[in-house]
Design a protein around this motif. Structure first.
Motif, PDB file in Angstrom:
ATOM      1  N   TRP A   1       0.834  -1.211   0.000  1.00 15.94           N
ATOM      2  CA  TRP A   1       0.000   0.000   0.000  1.00 15.94           C
ATOM      3  C   TRP A   1       0.866   1.257   0.000  1.00 15.94           C
ATOM      4  O   TRP A   1       0.597   2.225  -0.710  1.00 15.94           O
ATOM      5  CB  TRP A   1      -0.936  -0.017   1.220  1.00 15.94           C
ATOM      6  CG  TRP A   1      -1.758   1.235   1.352  1.00 15.94           C
ATOM      7  CD1 TRP A   1      -1.554   2.267   2.234  1.00 15.94           C
ATOM      8  CD2 TRP A   1      -2.896   1.605   0.567  1.00 15.94           C
ATOM      9  NE1 TRP A   1      -2.502   3.249   2.040  1.00 15.94           N
ATOM     10  CE2 TRP A   1      -3.345   2.866   1.021  1.00 15.94           C
ATOM     11  CE3 TRP A   1      -3.591   0.994  -0.487  1.00 15.94           C
ATOM     12  CZ2 TRP A   1      -4.440   3.526   0.478  1.00 15.94           C
ATOM     13  CZ3 TRP A   1      -4.688   1.648  -1.034  1.00 15.94           C
ATOM     14  CH2 TRP A   1      -5.094   2.902  -0.559  1.00 15.94           C
ATOM     15  N   THR A   2       1.953   1.224   0.781  1.00 16.94           N
ATOM     16  CA  THR A   2       2.756   2.438   0.958  1.00 16.94           C
ATOM     17  C   THR A   2       3.798   2.621  -0.145  1.00 16.94           C
ATOM     18  O   THR A   2       3.958   3.722  -0.669  1.00 16.94           O
ATOM     19  CB  THR A   2       3.499   2.378   2.327  1.00 16.94           C
ATOM     20  OG1 THR A   2       2.560   2.016   3.319  1.00 16.94           O
ATOM     21  CG2 THR A   2       4.127   3.692   2.679  1.00 16.94           C
ATOM     22  N   ASP A   3       4.499   1.519  -0.494  1.00 12.45           N
ATOM     23  CA  ASP A   3       5.715   1.675  -1.305  1.00 12.45           C
ATOM     24  C   ASP A   3       5.617   1.190  -2.736  1.00 12.45           C
ATOM     25  O   ASP A   3       6.507   1.475  -3.531  1.00 12.45           O
ATOM     26  CB  ASP A   3       6.877   0.883  -0.664  1.00 12.45           C
ATOM     27  CG  ASP A   3       7.195   1.385   0.727  1.00 12.45           C
ATOM     28  OD1 ASP A   3       6.985   2.586   0.965  1.00 12.45           O
ATOM     29  OD2 ASP A   3       7.629   0.577   1.572  1.00 12.45           O
ATOM     30  N   SER A   4       4.601   0.396  -3.051  1.00 11.13           N
ATOM     31  CA  SER A   4       4.589  -0.200  -4.389  1.00 11.13           C
ATOM     32  C   SER A   4       4.605   0.889  -5.460  1.00 11.13           C
ATOM     33  O   SER A   4       3.763   1.793  -5.451  1.00 11.13           O
ATOM     34  CB  SER A   4       3.336  -1.064  -4.534  1.00 11.13           C
ATOM     35  OG  SER A   4       3.021  -1.215  -5.893  1.00 11.13           O
ATOM     36  N   PRO A   5       5.575   0.820  -6.395  1.00 10.23           N
ATOM     37  CA  PRO A   5       5.626   1.840  -7.463  1.00 10.23           C
ATOM     38  C   PRO A   5       4.313   1.920  -8.241  1.00 10.23           C
ATOM     39  O   PRO A   5       3.910   3.003  -8.658  1.00 10.23           O
ATOM     40  CB  PRO A   5       6.775   1.362  -8.359  1.00 10.23           C
ATOM     41  CG  PRO A   5       7.613   0.479  -7.489  1.00 10.23           C
ATOM     42  CD  PRO A   5       6.686  -0.148  -6.495  1.00 10.23           C
ATOM     43  N   ALA A   6       3.631   0.769  -8.412  1.00  7.50           N
ATOM     44  CA  ALA A   6       2.370   0.790  -9.169  1.00  7.50           C
ATOM     45  C   ALA A   6       1.294   1.562  -8.404  1.00  7.50           C
ATOM     46  O   ALA A   6       0.502   2.304  -8.990  1.00  7.50           O
ATOM     47  CB  ALA A   6       1.900  -0.635  -9.439  1.00  7.50           C
ATOM     48  N   PHE A   7       1.264   1.418  -7.083  1.00  7.36           N
ATOM     49  CA  PHE A   7       0.281   2.158  -6.291  1.00  7.36           C
ATOM     50  C   PHE A   7       0.598   3.649  -6.287  1.00  7.36           C
ATOM     51  O   PHE A   7      -0.305   4.483  -6.234  1.00  7.36           O
ATOM     52  CB  PHE A   7       0.220   1.604  -4.860  1.00  7.36           C
ATOM     53  CG  PHE A   7      -0.738   0.451  -4.717  1.00  7.36           C
ATOM     54  CD1 PHE A   7      -0.512  -0.744  -5.383  1.00  7.36           C
ATOM     55  CD2 PHE A   7      -1.895   0.566  -3.960  1.00  7.36           C
ATOM     56  CE1 PHE A   7      -1.406  -1.808  -5.295  1.00  7.36           C
ATOM     57  CE2 PHE A   7      -2.801  -0.484  -3.869  1.00  7.36           C
ATOM     58  CZ  PHE A   7      -2.550  -1.672  -4.526  1.00  7.36           C
ATOM     59  N   ASN A   8       1.894   3.967  -6.336  1.00  2.00           N
ATOM     60  CA  ASN A   8       2.266   5.385  -6.283  1.00  2.00           C
ATOM     61  C   ASN A   8       2.213   6.071  -7.651  1.00  2.00           C
ATOM     62  O   ASN A   8       2.302   7.297  -7.727  1.00  2.00           O
ATOM     63  CB  ASN A   8       3.673   5.529  -5.676  1.00  2.00           C
ATOM     64  CG  ASN A   8       3.616   5.347  -4.168  1.00  2.00           C
ATOM     65  OD1 ASN A   8       2.665   5.787  -3.503  1.00  2.00           O
ATOM     66  ND2 ASN A   8       4.605   4.661  -3.604  1.00  2.00           N
ATOM     67  N   ALA A   9       2.059   5.258  -8.720  1.00  2.00           N
ATOM     68  CA  ALA A   9       2.155   5.816 -10.080  1.00  2.00           C
ATOM     69  C   ALA A   9       1.130   6.929 -10.333  1.00  2.00           C
ATOM     70  O   ALA A   9       1.447   7.936 -10.977  1.00  2.00           O
ATOM     71  CB  ALA A   9       2.002   4.706 -11.110  1.00  2.00           C
ATOM     72  N   PHE A  10      -0.093   6.745  -9.835  1.00  2.00           N
ATOM     73  CA  PHE A  10      -1.152   7.731 -10.155  1.00  2.00           C
ATOM     74  C   PHE A  10      -1.866   8.214  -8.892  1.00  2.00           C
ATOM     75  O   PHE A  10      -3.024   8.601  -8.930  1.00  2.00           O
ATOM     76  CB  PHE A  10      -2.164   7.113 -11.131  1.00  2.00           C
ATOM     77  CG  PHE A  10      -1.545   6.650 -12.413  1.00  2.00           C
ATOM     78  CD1 PHE A  10      -0.968   7.559 -13.286  1.00  2.00           C
ATOM     79  CD2 PHE A  10      -1.511   5.299 -12.740  1.00  2.00           C
ATOM     80  CE1 PHE A  10      -0.377   7.135 -14.474  1.00  2.00           C
ATOM     81  CE2 PHE A  10      -0.929   4.860 -13.913  1.00  2.00           C
ATOM     82  CZ  PHE A  10      -0.357   5.784 -14.786  1.00  2.00           C
ATOM     83  N   ARG A  11      -1.140   8.181  -7.779  1.00  2.00           N
ATOM     84  CA  ARG A  11      -1.732   8.660  -6.533  1.00  2.00           C
ATOM     85  C   ARG A  11      -1.779  10.185  -6.513  1.00  2.00           C
ATOM     86  O   ARG A  11      -0.866  10.831  -7.020  1.00  2.00           O
ATOM     87  CB  ARG A  11      -0.855   8.202  -5.375  1.00  2.00           C
ATOM     88  CG  ARG A  11      -1.576   7.329  -4.415  1.00  2.00           C
ATOM     89  CD  ARG A  11      -0.704   6.900  -3.275  1.00  2.00           C
ATOM     90  NE  ARG A  11      -1.354   5.780  -2.629  1.00  2.00           N
ATOM     91  CZ  ARG A  11      -0.731   4.710  -2.202  1.00  2.00           C
ATOM     92  NH1 ARG A  11       0.575   4.592  -2.316  1.00  2.00           N
ATOM     93  NH2 ARG A  11      -1.417   3.755  -1.624  1.00  2.00           N
TER      94      ARG A  11
END
Ligand code: SF4
Ligand code: FES
Length: 373
Positions: free
Chosen positions: A282-292
């Motif tokens: 939830w915090t670090d995954s590049p995919a989760f952060n890509a369009f946050r």
């Protein structure tokens, strides 16, 4: 990132891709996972426990058909023991005697039941399952008898849009507290079948009027949620409430995803629960952060007054139609290719006008992979 990272509130657990129905609008990926790829009971329980630790308050148990998991009672009990609200999303076909009561006893909070049509022939044809409608009626009765609050979910498309008034009557007759009139979103199998499923504009307008009038008439009796069809919209919806903003989903094999169709974005890779904890993903995954948040946005979203209302719409729709997941959702009137949506409606209508094309659905099946048109 434009806003602090908050813990997730909701989670959609796709327990299995197996399903007795074959709806051509299914949002599951084209490459469906077989039973031997599913997480085992203990891994799901560990995942749920980590989700509760992370702050998740409600879990939607979905699929495929989640009741095909023989351990569903155990999974519900695990969530309930952690005080997590549980919603079972079911097609309501083939649920063995006594199980709905067992789900309620295990702590299930709510049941959401889909109907493919308000008429038996429509339900059976769209789900490609003879006798499905009758079984669903029985599931609704059993859920109500077990004291479970009930939502009826009606995925709407060209072949059942005229049944909207009957869906309203059906939901009322079943004692539902909520009805979801959910116009099909074109991802997964629905994208493959877009030409066959796309309704006519006049029918969409009529439907909106019927729903508005029913909402007023039924205030205090039944809530009606209305998911407007993107292709006919001026502004997009905040898909999943914004990318990795307050909810996520988990595929049957434990892959943790920001949304249903995220795996159609080729530049992203997604992590599985197990090798990494839910909190790390939830915090670090590049995919989760890509369009946050909003930092990733390009114009016109970047300077738009709605950027924290719809979060730029749907990344997967941008990928499917604009060919770029970072583009403005083409459903938005400010998108430079918004006119493409109207063209796709016209194309679909021309295709459906050819009698041999109409109702030539690619039915959802495990083991059959078809590229979207
Ligand atoms: Fe939403 Fe972007 Fe359209 Fe503004 S430009 S309404 S933020 S999709
Ligand atoms: Fe992926 Fe909308 S389905 S962001």
């Amino acid at each position: 990132m434009s806003e602090p990272l908050l813990p997730p509130i909701g989670m959609l657990a796709e327990l299995t891709h197996r399903c007795p129905l074959q709806c051509p609008y299914c949002s599951n990926p084209l490459e469906l996972l077989k039973a031997n790829r599913e997480l085992d009971t203990q891994t799901w329980l560990d995942l749920f426990s980590q989700a509760a630790d992370l702050g998740v308050l409600q879990v939607h148990l979905s699929g495929g058909e989640p009741t095909l998991r023989r351990d569903l009672e155990q999974l519900i009990a695990g969530l309930s023991a952690r005080g997590v609200y549980t919603n079972l999303i079911t097609a309501g076909v083939g649920i063995a005697e006594g199980r709905i009561e067992a789900f309620a006893e295990a702590g299930l909070d709510h049941l959401q039941l889909s109907f493919q049509g308000a008429r038996p022939a429509t339900t059976d044809r769209i789900g490609n399952h003879k006798g499905g409608h009758e079984k669903k009626l029985e599931t609704a009765r059993r859920a109500r008898a077990a004291g479970l609050p009930l939502t009826i979910n009606a995925p709407i498309h060209r072949h059942n849009i005229e049944e909207v008034p009957e869906f309203i009557d059906l939901a009322l007759s079943l004692g539902a507290e909520r009805l979801e009139i959910a116009n099909v979103q074109y991802a997964g199998w629905a994208l493959t079948n877009r030409d066959q499923l796309m309704p006519e504009r006049a029918a969409v307008d009529r439907q909106a009027e019927i729903v508005a009038a029913a909402r007023e008439r039924l205030t205090g009796i039944m809530n009606i949620d209305f998911v407007t069809p993107d292709y006919f919209a001026i502004y997009p919806k905040p898909c999943m409430g914004g990318w990795a903003r307050d909810a996520f989903m988990v595929a049957p094999d434990g892959t943790v995803l920001p949304c249903h169709a995220a795996q159609t974005i080729p530049s992203l890779s997604f992590e599985r629960f197990g090798p990494r904890s839910l909190a790390e993903i939830w915090t670090d995954s590049p995919a989760f952060n890509a369009f946050r948040g909003t930092d990733w946005m390009l114009e016109p979203c970047r300077s738009c007054e709605r950027r924290e209302i719809d979060w730029g719409g749907c990344r997967c729709q941008a990928m499917a139609i604009a060919g770029d997941a970072a583009a403005t959702d083409p459903a938005c009137a400010k998108s430079p290719i918004h006119a493409r949506m109207a063209m796709l409606i016209d194309e679909a209508q021309r295709a459906a006008a050819v009698p041999s094309n109409d109702e030539q659905f690619v039915y959802r099946r495990i083991g059959v992979v078809t590229e979207p048109a």
